[in-house]
Scaffold this motif. Sequence first.
Motif, PDB file in Angstrom:
ATOM      1  N   GLU A  58       0.843  -1.204   0.000  1.00 30.91           N
ATOM      2  CA  GLU A  58       0.000   0.000   0.000  1.00 30.91           C
ATOM      3  C   GLU A  58       0.877   1.251   0.000  1.00 30.91           C
ATOM      4  N   ALA A  59       1.966   1.217   0.771  1.00 31.43           N
ATOM      5  CA  ALA A  59       2.851   2.381   0.863  1.00 31.43           C
ATOM      6  C   ALA A  59       3.616   2.625  -0.441  1.00 31.43           C
ATOM      7  N   VAL A  60       3.991   1.526  -1.108  1.00 27.58           N
ATOM      8  CA  VAL A  60       4.735   1.626  -2.372  1.00 27.58           C
ATOM      9  C   VAL A  60       3.957   0.820  -3.413  1.00 27.58           C
ATOM     10  N   PRO A  61       2.843   1.382  -3.904  1.00 29.64           N
ATOM     11  CA  PRO A  61       1.935   0.611  -4.752  1.00 29.64           C
ATOM     12  C   PRO A  61       2.557   0.117  -6.060  1.00 29.64           C
ATOM     13  N   GLU A  62       3.603   0.783  -6.550  1.00 32.06           N
ATOM     14  CA  GLU A  62       4.212   0.344  -7.813  1.00 32.06           C
ATOM     15  C   GLU A  62       4.902  -1.012  -7.680  1.00 32.06           C
ATOM     16  N   LEU A  63       5.094  -1.502  -6.430  1.00 35.02           N
ATOM     17  CA  LEU A  63       5.688  -2.823  -6.248  1.00 35.02           C
ATOM     18  C   LEU A  63       4.700  -3.943  -6.538  1.00 35.02           C
ATOM     19  N   GLN A  64       3.387  -3.611  -6.598  1.00 31.41           N
ATOM     20  CA  GLN A  64       2.386  -4.621  -6.940  1.00 31.41           C
ATOM     21  C   GLN A  64       2.638  -5.110  -8.371  1.00 31.41           C
ATOM     22  N   GLY A  65       2.604  -6.415  -8.534  1.00 33.46           N
ATOM     23  CA  GLY A  65       2.897  -6.998  -9.837  1.00 33.46           C
ATOM     24  C   GLY A  65       4.371  -7.324 -10.005  1.00 33.46           C
ATOM     25  N   GLN A  66       5.222  -6.803  -9.105  1.00 32.47           N
ATOM     26  CA  GLN A  66       6.632  -7.167  -9.085  1.00 32.47           C
ATOM     27  C   GLN A  66       6.832  -8.254  -8.030  1.00 32.47           C
ATOM     28  N   PRO A  67       7.900  -9.005  -8.065  1.00 33.28           N
ATOM     29  CA  PRO A  67       8.017 -10.202  -7.211  1.00 33.28           C
ATOM     30  C   PRO A  67       8.325  -9.929  -5.741  1.00 33.28           C
ATOM     31  N   TYR A  68       8.622  -8.699  -5.357  1.00 32.86           N
ATOM     32  CA  TYR A  68       9.233  -8.461  -4.045  1.00 32.86           C
ATOM     33  C   TYR A  68       8.290  -8.664  -2.864  1.00 32.86           C
ATOM     34  N   ILE A  69       6.986  -8.307  -3.011  1.00 37.91           N
ATOM     35  CA  ILE A  69       6.030  -8.520  -1.913  1.00 37.91           C
ATOM     36  C   ILE A  69       5.886 -10.011  -1.636  1.00 37.91           C
ATOM     37  N   GLU A  70       5.754 -10.816  -2.694  1.00 39.47           N
ATOM     38  CA  GLU A  70       5.609 -12.263  -2.516  1.00 39.47           C
ATOM     39  C   GLU A  70       6.874 -12.876  -1.925  1.00 39.47           C
ATOM     40  N   ILE A  71       8.034 -12.366  -2.308  1.00 40.31           N
ATOM     41  CA  ILE A  71       9.283 -12.884  -1.733  1.00 40.31           C
ATOM     42  C   ILE A  71       9.329 -12.597  -0.239  1.00 40.31           C
ATOM     43  N   LEU A  72       8.934 -11.380   0.155  1.00 38.30           N
ATOM     44  CA  LEU A  72       8.917 -11.025   1.582  1.00 38.30           C
ATOM     45  C   LEU A  72       7.971 -11.936   2.361  1.00 38.30           C
ATOM     46  N   LYS A  73       6.785 -12.230   1.803  1.00 42.14           N
ATOM     47  CA  LYS A  73       5.827 -13.110   2.493  1.00 42.14           C
ATOM     48  C   LYS A  73       6.389 -14.518   2.630  1.00 42.14           C
ATOM     49  N   GLU A  74       7.139 -14.950   1.588  1.00 41.77           N
ATOM     50  CA  GLU A  74       7.768 -16.272   1.658  1.00 41.77           C
ATOM     51  C   GLU A  74       8.839 -16.306   2.748  1.00 41.77           C
ATOM     52  N   VAL A  75       9.632 -15.221   2.860  1.00 39.62           N
ATOM     53  CA  VAL A  75      10.636 -15.129   3.914  1.00 39.62           C
ATOM     54  C   VAL A  75       9.967 -15.165   5.283  1.00 39.62           C
ATOM     55  N   TRP A  76       8.802 -14.485   5.410  1.00 36.58           N
ATOM     56  CA  TRP A  76       8.074 -14.482   6.690  1.00 36.58           C
ATOM     57  C   TRP A  76       7.624 -15.896   7.051  1.00 36.58           C
ATOM     58  N   ARG A  77       7.127 -16.644   6.043  1.00 37.18           N
ATOM     59  CA  ARG A  77       6.602 -17.989   6.313  1.00 37.18           C
ATOM     60  C   ARG A  77       7.711 -18.981   6.650  1.00 37.18           C
ATOM     61  N   THR A  78       8.819 -18.897   5.899  1.00 41.87           N
ATOM     62  CA  THR A  78       9.855 -19.929   6.030  1.00 41.87           C
ATOM     63  C   THR A  78      10.980 -19.555   6.987  1.00 41.87           C
ATOM     64  N   GLY A  79      11.148 -18.262   7.205  1.00 45.11           N
ATOM     65  CA  GLY A  79      12.260 -17.819   8.036  1.00 45.11           C
ATOM     66  C   GLY A  79      13.608 -17.870   7.331  1.00 45.11           C
ATOM     67  N   LYS A  80      13.586 -18.144   6.016  1.00 42.56           N
ATOM     68  CA  LYS A  80      14.838 -18.250   5.252  1.00 42.56           C
ATOM     69  C   LYS A  80      15.200 -16.894   4.635  1.00 42.56           C
ATOM     70  N   THR A  81      16.454 -16.507   4.798  1.00 44.36           N
ATOM     71  CA  THR A  81      16.945 -15.232   4.253  1.00 44.36           C
ATOM     72  C   THR A  81      16.981 -15.294   2.724  1.00 44.36           C
ATOM     73  N   PHE A  82      16.634 -14.177   2.116  1.00 45.56           N
ATOM     74  CA  PHE A  82      16.708 -14.072   0.646  1.00 45.56           C
ATOM     75  C   PHE A  82      17.561 -12.853   0.311  1.00 45.56           C
ATOM     76  N   GLU A  83      18.482 -13.031  -0.644  1.00 42.69           N
ATOM     77  CA  GLU A  83      19.277 -11.890  -1.095  1.00 42.69           C
ATOM     78  C   GLU A  83      19.499 -11.954  -2.607  1.00 42.69           C
ATOM     79  N   ALA A  84      19.724 -10.806  -3.193  1.00 45.76           N
ATOM     80  CA  ALA A  84      19.914 -10.728  -4.647  1.00 45.76           C
ATOM     81  C   ALA A  84      20.839  -9.560  -4.971  1.00 45.76           C
TER      82      ALA A  84
END
Length: 488
Positions: A58-84
């Motif tokens: 909501e704060a950065v609406p242009e991120l919708q449709g890009q992979p980063y929100i889903e990656i963050l939710k996956e990190v929250w669920r699994t506890g695994k660090t992601f870097e790129a």
Amino acid sequence: MKGKSPRLSSQELLEILSMSENATAIYTTDDIIIQTANDAMIQFWGKDRSVIGKPLEEAVPELQGQPYIEILKEVWRTGKTFEAKDAPAELSIDGKLQTYYFNFKYRAIPSISGDTYCILHTAVNVTENIKSRRRLEKTTDTLKQALDSAGMGTWSSDLISGVLTISKQSRLIHGLTDEKHLTLEQSFKMIDLAQREMVAETIREAIKTGEAFEVEYLIHPLDDDKPKWLRSTGKAYYDQSGTPLSISGIILNITEQKQDEMRKNDFIGMVSHELKTPLTSLKGYVQLLNAKAKKENDAFAVNALSRVETQVNKMGSMINGFLNLSRLESGKIHLSKQDFNLEELLSESIEEARLTATDYNITLHEGETIHIHADRDKVGQVISNLLSNAVKYSPRGKSIELFFKTVDNMAVVSIKDEGMGIKPQDIDKLFERYSRIESKHTQNISGFGIGLYLCSEIIQRHEGKIWVESEKGKGSTFHFNLPLSLEQ
């Protein structure tokens, strides 16, 4: 029901934020709520601090449709660090959607129970690095295409390991397969034996001095193709302590050009040689007629025939010049070195010049007795040519002075005139083949631009050097040096 995390205290946030020196944000809950973010991260987003407490999408609406929100939710669920690294993100900065590139890490921070407590987001904006790299790649690709189009190859040698890296075009030139690897030392074995040491010395000198080099040589390709003439240029590179690390450059196949030059030199040599016979006969007849006219006191005929003889002599000098050029470039000119008195040769050259340059004051300044080890006839040609030029480019009645001395175990000869002088931009090309200074003052002066080139080649073959000091309108001083005799 969505999982909730307790709100972090200010002290806890400060402790987490202190873990990173980069742009940083902390997210909580699986809605990816922005609990806090430092100024650098907010600036990356192109927002203000009103985004704190809002879900990231909501704060950065242009991120919708890009992979980063889903990656963050996956990190929250699994506890695994992601870097790129070099990851592209579309962000709206100043109302304009643009692509930026980041190195980033989403790190899950666990609670005591092992569930995800929060996500620490750190990022570095590498957009300018990516753009610079792409500009460099584009420039490199353009340069590579230009080099390939021109038939040029590139080469680079690691002076520590001895590994030689060459481009596809260089491989074609040398007759190498894609699997064949070479060292710089191995590549020298392809160079014609007669020129191998000369090329090696050129490379050694370039590594020693750090100056760029250019050298021409003949190779015998590994695929048993016909020998090829190459022109190689390059430069050495060093570390901060001055240790040479590598040497690299460009190779050009100049075989066709060399063959054209050889055919031209053969033609010039043949024509010049054929012209000498009738010219010698013509000179003989002129001298006979001149002697007859003097006996008969025919002043007009004597004057006219003297002028004819002068022109015949000029033509003879021109033909000899072309013959010497042909012999020089075909490798048929040889030096017959001997020890001789330099002052005696200078005196002889001056007496010969005075016969035709009667309107000039040519002076030899006496110096120490100097004996040099050189080809007397060839050095005499150099002196005569420089004297002839001094006369040719100086007004009548002017002085021409010759000096000689020893400097650092070399004999130095200087010929100073009071002529028109040379512009600074013309000095560098003065000793090039067929080079002539074109101006309103020189348009009526004859010549083909080979005299100074021949002088330069003769002096260089004696392991000497030729150079000039000049100022436009104030005359010139040509210098050359030669090795002293062994007993000097």
